[in-house]
Design an enzyme around this catalytic site. Structure first.
Site, mmCIF file in Angstrom:
data_model
loop_
_atom_site.group_PDB
_atom_site.id
_atom_site.type_symbol
_atom_site.label_atom_id
_atom_site.label_comp_id
_atom_site.label_asym_id
_atom_site.label_seq_id
_atom_site.Cartn_x
_atom_site.Cartn_y
_atom_site.Cartn_z
ATOM 1 C CG ASP A 73 7.079 -18.304 16.238
ATOM 2 O OD1 ASP A 73 6.705 -17.730 15.201
ATOM 3 O OD2 ASP A 73 8.224 -18.184 16.731
ATOM 4 C CE LYS A 111 5.839 -19.725 11.720
ATOM 5 N NZ LYS A 111 6.785 -18.969 12.365
ATOM 6 C CG HIS A 127 12.641 -20.549 7.490
ATOM 7 N ND1 HIS A 127 11.710 -20.274 8.451
ATOM 8 C CD2 HIS A 127 13.837 -20.513 8.130
ATOM 9 C CE1 HIS A 127 12.303 -20.084 9.603
ATOM 10 N NE2 HIS A 127 13.606 -20.219 9.443
ATOM 11 C CG HIS A 134 9.931 -23.715 11.868
ATOM 12 N ND1 HIS A 134 9.491 -23.536 10.588
ATOM 13 C CD2 HIS A 134 10.018 -22.472 12.403
ATOM 14 C CE1 HIS A 134 9.306 -22.239 10.365
ATOM 15 N NE2 HIS A 134 9.622 -21.579 11.451
ATOM 16 C CE LYS A 179 16.525 -23.209 9.681
ATOM 17 N NZ LYS A 179 17.267 -21.960 9.775
ATOM 18 C CD GLU A 220 14.151 -18.588 17.859
ATOM 19 O OE1 GLU A 220 14.478 -17.677 17.086
ATOM 20 O OE2 GLU A 220 12.990 -18.860 18.143
ATOM 21 N NE ARG A 247 -3.382 0.105 2.990
ATOM 22 C CZ ARG A 247 -4.705 0.117 2.950
ATOM 23 N NH1 ARG A 247 -5.327 1.178 2.512
ATOM 24 N NH2 ARG A 247 -5.394 -0.921 3.348
ATOM 25 C CE LYS A 283 10.630 -16.304 19.456
ATOM 26 N NZ LYS A 283 11.424 -16.360 18.231
HETATM 27 C C1 BG6 Z 1 10.284 -18.167 12.436
HETATM 28 C C2 BG6 Z 1 9.638 -17.758 13.731
HETATM 29 O O1 BG6 Z 1 9.395 -18.902 11.637
HETATM 30 O O2 BG6 Z 1 11.425 -18.968 12.721
HETATM 31 C C3 BG6 Z 1 10.612 -17.001 14.593
HETATM 32 O O3 BG6 Z 1 8.505 -16.946 13.467
HETATM 33 C C4 BG6 Z 1 11.857 -17.815 14.820
HETATM 34 O O4 BG6 Z 1 10.036 -16.641 15.849
HETATM 35 C C5 BG6 Z 1 12.411 -18.297 13.479
HETATM 36 O O5 BG6 Z 1 12.801 -16.980 15.448
HETATM 37 C C6 BG6 Z 1 13.554 -19.261 13.688
HETATM 38 O O6 BG6 Z 1 14.172 -19.501 12.453
HETATM 39 P P1 BG6 Z 1 15.720 -19.805 12.371
HETATM 40 O O7 BG6 Z 1 15.951 -20.089 10.925
HETATM 41 O O8 BG6 Z 1 16.417 -18.568 12.867
HETATM 42 O O9 BG6 Z 1 15.941 -20.966 13.249
#
Ligand code: BG6
Length: 487
Positions: free
Chosen positions: A237, A150, A180, A242, A184, A218, A46, A342
């Protein structure tokens, strides 16, 4: 598969994902000459930008170290365009269609278009519907692909509803659901490790494997994403997508060939075997936690509830620990312990396969454990731990390791997940994209946890910079195990 000339249309072009991930990845692919001979990137959102202003904004996000030469960057920028529309307004898609058509004629893009939805999820079905209203889903001339980021849905019902909405206008083979983690290198390598070697697969089952740990830790907190994260939590998340995908790679049966159908058939089969979580599991095999404030190496780390965008009475989990099983012949009775959180001590994603002890302790009661550590990130690699004789008299054993690091392959520069997946999107290779049945199987598995969270549930605090609530230690301790400490 061919890398066809194409128009890459990115909705949500002024957003974070486009700036931080998509554009740097496309630029890298361009510098490696992996993009098609004729392509353009059309940013759509936008905000009002001229083509040049949009290019300038992007350049700022490309790290200086990635700018191999200025001319190359200038050439890349010449392929970038911008179109401001109100994505929610169907009439504006006439402007978009006209712009795509002009770019198509100028650059000879053969009517191929990739529509990447890097927008809030609420817009996914709206964009699909409005594209279709202007026949931008029509594959009579050139392919049309829709890329969905996602989260795909918020729970099982909303994922099914989203599927239905997309299917009104696009075929399943036109829809690419990105996770994603599947991009990897080390996640894909699990397939090669398992199915290109004959030494691991015979041991890869409940007869020889004692238990499996999967860690997705993380160090960072929720940063500026508190608003999004509080409605999502670690379950939605990280775990629903993942980590369950990682488990599928660890646990799936060998596909007969590596192609999109064969691979995804096996993935969905194993995901459909995840043992449904019972009331007992929710009470005893699940630990939900939330980080609290603490001081780590002199740095004050705030509590989750003090993060911007997070209500100060939030009950959202930033940590999940879960013991789960897979109901099939290969994995019957083998516990999978998963944790993600986290603000843990470090950033590490790894799978640890713990093999059973020898049937009879010939040398010592404390024989070293045989384990295979698959390090997904960082320091990607594989470590095999086993026991050897300590030099000297007697037969004491000690643990040694065979250690492989990707960084040892000096010439190999790993493609990042987004680089790999963007390339696959342009090629039309869906192997590493989630199919609708797999996404549903994942939601189906976590739905009892989502329902449980709507009732009264225990949420444990853990100090920022630690490995999660102590209750999560007990998940393993009560089975006679211990989480591996990766640092
Ligand atoms: C994302 C999440 O899909 O993946 C994030 O929304 C997370 O919260 C991230 O930090 C982790 O991805 P990676 O590749 O850094 O392990």
């Amino acid at each position: 598969l061919a890398i066809d000339n194409s128009c890459i249309v990115i909705f949500g072009a002024s957003g974070d994902l486009t700036q931080r991930m998509l554009m740097p990845a496309l630029y890298k692919l361009f510098t490696q000459q992996k993009l098609p001979t004729a392509f353009v990137i059309l940013g759509v959102s936008r905000s009002t930008y001229s083509d040049q202003a949009f290019r300038d904004k992007l350049i700022n996000n490309i790290p200086a170290s990635a700018v191999i030469n200025k001319q190359l960057l200038a050439d890349f920028c010449q392929r970038i365009f911008y179109q401001s529309i109100d994505t929610a307004n169907v009439n504006d898609y006439a402007i978009l269609k006209d712009r795509i058509s002009k770019l198509n004629d100028t650059f000879k893009l053969e009517n191929n278009a990739l529509f990447y939805m890097a927008t809030p999820p609420s817009l996914y079905s709206v964009i699909a519907q409005h594209l279709a209203a202007h026949h931008l889903n029509n594959e009579q001339k050139g392919w049309k692909r829709l890329v969905v980021e996602k989260p795909f849905g918020y729970d099982l019902d909303s994922a099914i509803t989203l599927d239905k909405a997309l299917y009104q206008h696009f075929q399943e083979q036109q829809i690419y659901r990105i996770d994603h983690y599947l991009g990897k290198e080390t996640v894909q390598n699990m397939l090669v490790l398992r199915f290109a070697n004959s030494i691991f697969e015979p041991l890869w089952n409940g007869k020889y494997i004692d238990y499996i740990e999967v860690t997705g830790a993380e160090a960072l907190g929720v940063e500026k994403r508190g608003g999004y994260y509080d409605g999502s939590g670690a379950m939605r998340d990280m775990l629903q997508n993942h980590l369950l995908q990682v488990i599928a790679m660890v646990a799936m049966e060998p596909p007969s060939v590596i192609n999109a159908d064969s691979m995804r058939d096996e993935v969905v089969k194993v995901l459909q075997c995840l043992k449904p979580l019972s009331e007992h599991d929710l009470k005893h095999n699940l630990v939900l936690g939330q980080y609290t404030e603490s001081k780590v190496r002199g740095e004050d780390l705030s509590a989750y509830r003090a993060e911007a965008g997070v209500p100060d009475d939030s009950r959202t989990e930033t940590y999940v620990g879960l013991k789960m099983f897979i109901n099939n012949w290969r994995w019957n009775g083998v516990p999978f312990y998963i944790r993600t959180g986290k603000r843990m001590p470090t950033r590490v994603t790894e799978v640890v396969i713990h093999f059973k002890k020898t049937p009879h302790p010939v040398f010592s009661a404390h024989a070293p454990e045989n384990k295979l550590i698959i390090r997904i990130q960082p320091d990607e690699g594989i470590v095999l731990g086993f026991g050897l004789k300590q030099p000297g008299s007697g037969f004491e054993s000690q643990e040694v390791a065979m250690d492989f690091h990707y960084s040892d392959l000096k010439k190999t520069e790993l493609l990042t997940a987004y680089e790999r997946l963007l390339l696959d999107l342009i090629k039309g290779d869906a192997t590493l994209f989630s199919r609708s049945d797999a996404v549903r199987a994942c939601w189906n598995f976590v739905q009892p946890i989502l329902d449980y969270k709507k009732r009264s549930f225990s949420l444990y605090g853990y100090a920022s910079g630690t490995w999660g609530p102590v209750e999560a230690e007990h998940l393993l301790i009560k089975d006679g195990h211990k989480w591996r400490s990766p640092c």
